[in-house]
Design a protein around this motif. Structure first.
Motif, PDB file in Angstrom:
ATOM      1  N   ASP A  55       0.843  -1.216   0.000  1.00  0.00           N
ATOM      2  CA  ASP A  55       0.000   0.000   0.000  1.00  0.00           C
ATOM      3  C   ASP A  55       0.869   1.254   0.000  1.00  0.00           C
ATOM      4  OD1 ASP A  55      -2.594  -1.282   0.143  1.00  0.00           O
ATOM      5  OD2 ASP A  55      -2.144  -1.737   2.241  1.00  0.00           O
ATOM      6  N   TYR A 109       1.749   2.089  -3.482  1.00  0.00           N
ATOM      7  CA  TYR A 109       0.596   2.699  -4.164  1.00  0.00           C
ATOM      8  C   TYR A 109       0.488   4.182  -3.781  1.00  0.00           C
ATOM      9  CZ  TYR A 109      -1.359  -1.890  -5.580  1.00  0.00           C
ATOM     10  OH  TYR A 109      -1.570  -3.122  -6.147  1.00  0.00           O
ATOM     11  N   ASP A 136      -2.775   2.168 -11.133  1.00  0.00           N
ATOM     12  CA  ASP A 136      -2.968   1.064 -12.091  1.00  0.00           C
ATOM     13  C   ASP A 136      -1.633   0.428 -12.479  1.00  0.00           C
ATOM     14  OD1 ASP A 136      -2.504   3.603 -13.195  1.00  0.00           O
ATOM     15  OD2 ASP A 136      -3.209   2.967 -15.166  1.00  0.00           O
ATOM     16  N   GLU A 168      -0.436  -1.577  -9.603  1.00  0.00           N
ATOM     17  CA  GLU A 168      -1.207  -2.834  -9.480  1.00  0.00           C
ATOM     18  C   GLU A 168      -0.663  -3.893 -10.435  1.00  0.00           C
ATOM     19  OE1 GLU A 168      -5.577  -1.240  -7.983  1.00  0.00           O
ATOM     20  OE2 GLU A 168      -5.201  -1.456 -10.124  1.00  0.00           O
ATOM     21  N   GLU A 214      -8.036   6.673   0.735  1.00  0.00           N
ATOM     22  CA  GLU A 214      -8.740   6.122  -0.431  1.00  0.00           C
ATOM     23  C   GLU A 214      -8.525   4.602  -0.518  1.00  0.00           C
ATOM     24  OE1 GLU A 214     -11.296   6.587  -3.403  1.00  0.00           O
ATOM     25  OE2 GLU A 214     -10.708   8.181  -2.003  1.00  0.00           O
ATOM     26  N   ILE A 215      -7.294   4.183  -0.308  1.00  0.00           N
ATOM     27  CA  ILE A 215      -6.980   2.741  -0.332  1.00  0.00           C
ATOM     28  C   ILE A 215      -7.812   2.025   0.746  1.00  0.00           C
ATOM     29  CG2 ILE A 215      -5.157   1.048   0.239  1.00  0.00           C
ATOM     30  CD1 ILE A 215      -3.147   3.075  -1.091  1.00  0.00           C
ATOM     31  N   LYS A 219     -10.649   2.955   1.990  1.00  0.00           N
ATOM     32  CA  LYS A 219     -12.063   2.959   1.601  1.00  0.00           C
ATOM     33  C   LYS A 219     -12.347   1.833   0.597  1.00  0.00           C
ATOM     34  CE  LYS A 219     -14.118   7.240   0.750  1.00  0.00           C
ATOM     35  NZ  LYS A 219     -14.412   8.226  -0.268  1.00  0.00           N
ATOM     36  N   LYS A 220     -11.395   1.619  -0.313  1.00  0.00           N
ATOM     37  CA  LYS A 220     -11.579   0.596  -1.349  1.00  0.00           C
ATOM     38  C   LYS A 220     -11.350  -0.816  -0.828  1.00  0.00           C
ATOM     39  CE  LYS A 220     -10.340   3.086  -5.549  1.00  0.00           C
ATOM     40  NZ  LYS A 220      -9.060   3.548  -6.084  1.00  0.00           N
ATOM     41  N   ASN A 221     -10.702  -0.923   0.323  1.00  0.00           N
ATOM     42  CA  ASN A 221     -10.333  -2.261   0.841  1.00  0.00           C
ATOM     43  C   ASN A 221     -10.838  -2.419   2.276  1.00  0.00           C
ATOM     44  OD1 ASN A 221      -8.325  -3.464  -1.304  1.00  0.00           O
ATOM     45  ND2 ASN A 221      -7.831  -1.282  -1.086  1.00  0.00           N
ATOM     46  N   LYS A 222     -12.148  -2.194   2.432  1.00  0.00           N
ATOM     47  CA  LYS A 222     -12.718  -2.207   3.789  1.00  0.00           C
ATOM     48  C   LYS A 222     -12.596  -3.585   4.439  1.00  0.00           C
ATOM     49  CE  LYS A 222     -15.865   1.656   3.824  1.00  0.00           C
ATOM     50  NZ  LYS A 222     -16.578   2.096   2.657  1.00  0.00           N
ATOM     51  N   ASN A 223     -12.474  -4.622   3.597  1.00  0.00           N
ATOM     52  CA  ASN A 223     -12.349  -5.984   4.133  1.00  0.00           C
ATOM     53  C   ASN A 223     -11.069  -6.179   4.958  1.00  0.00           C
ATOM     54  OD1 ASN A 223     -11.047  -5.531   1.657  1.00  0.00           O
ATOM     55  ND2 ASN A 223     -10.721  -7.732   1.385  1.00  0.00           N
ATOM     56  N   CYS A 250      -8.656  -3.171   5.645  1.00  0.00           N
ATOM     57  CA  CYS A 250      -8.045  -1.924   6.150  1.00  0.00           C
ATOM     58  C   CYS A 250      -8.857  -1.286   7.273  1.00  0.00           C
ATOM     59  CB  CYS A 250      -7.902  -0.902   5.027  1.00  0.00           C
ATOM     60  SG  CYS A 250      -6.683  -1.345   3.805  1.00  0.00           S
TER      61      CYS A 250
END
Ligand code: TMP
Length: 209
Positions: free
Chosen positions: A99, A102, A114, A117, A173-174, A176-180, A182
């Protein structure tokens, strides 16, 4: 309990290292075999790359070379330290993981998430932490804390405040996108309060697994 891969992320001076140490002590006291490690670094050769990356002038690397060195150090670290530890049943607590690439190289250096990734897929594949604590702090506060420590490793701290504000937003932001995986933690709380929040999450994961 199944072992956990735990990562800590956040801007410079967000207090990650203190929390890594407190969590390691906690898991040691429960007699869970645990290693703590860091990126860039974690193996002798990756520590050499760390030194090249974190000291000296800001302009010494172009962003893409900087990113590639981060990935090279991560590959060494993953193969030599993280995977063997996880495969032997140990918990791994890592101070920064992909992360950070990123946020710092992908967003703050404008290389694009991107592209990072794609590199992730090629270089380290599908590995993901079980949980990532994102320590969120106002960069002005974090940078002051970081620069107050006597340390040669201040190349990234030398970037301007806009760079560090971008990093903060990127981590949020990261998360938020990876709530599982983070969890954002308010790093302006005191050390013990932060440690208590982290331990609550880890206790739940230990019971769930
Ligand atoms: P640390 O001081 O938090 O241990 O990390 C060293 C510096 O390296 C920090 O300023 C953030 C930077 N860094 C990146 O730019 N990209 C990365 O992928 C990693 C792991 C660290």
């Amino acid at each position: 309990m199944n072992n956990l891969f735990i990562t800590f992320e956040g801007g410079d001076g967000s207090g990650k290292s203190t929390q890594v140490n407190l969590l390691k002590d906690y898991l040691d006291n429960l007699n869970f075999e645990t290693i703590k490690t860091r990126e860039p670094g974690g193996t002798p050769s990756a520590e050499i790359l760390r030194d090249l990356l974190t000291t000296g002038e800001v302009e010494k690397w172009t962003p893409m070379s900087e990113a590639l060195l981060m990935w090279a150090s991560r590959y060494e670290h993953l193969i030599q330290v993280i995977e063997p530890a996880l495969n032997s049943g140990k918990n791994v607590i890592c101070d920064r993981f992909y992360d950070s690439t990123y946020a710092y190289q992908g967003v703050a250096h404008n290389l694009g998430i991107d592209k990072m990734e794609k590199l992730k897929k090629i270089i380290i594949g599908d590995i993901e932490p079980d949980v990532t604590f994102v320590l969120d702090i106002d960069p002005k506060v974090g940078l002051k804390r970081s620069l107050d420590r006597p340390n040669q490793e201040n190349r990234f701290e030398s970037y301007n405040i806009d760079f560090h504000n971008k990093i903060r937003s990127a981590f949020l932001e990261i998360a938020k996108k990876n709530k599982n995986r983070c969890i954002v933690v308010d790093a302006s709380l005191n050390e013990q309060e932060i440690n208590n929040l982290i331990i609550t999450v880890i206790d739940n994961l230990i019971t769930d697994k």
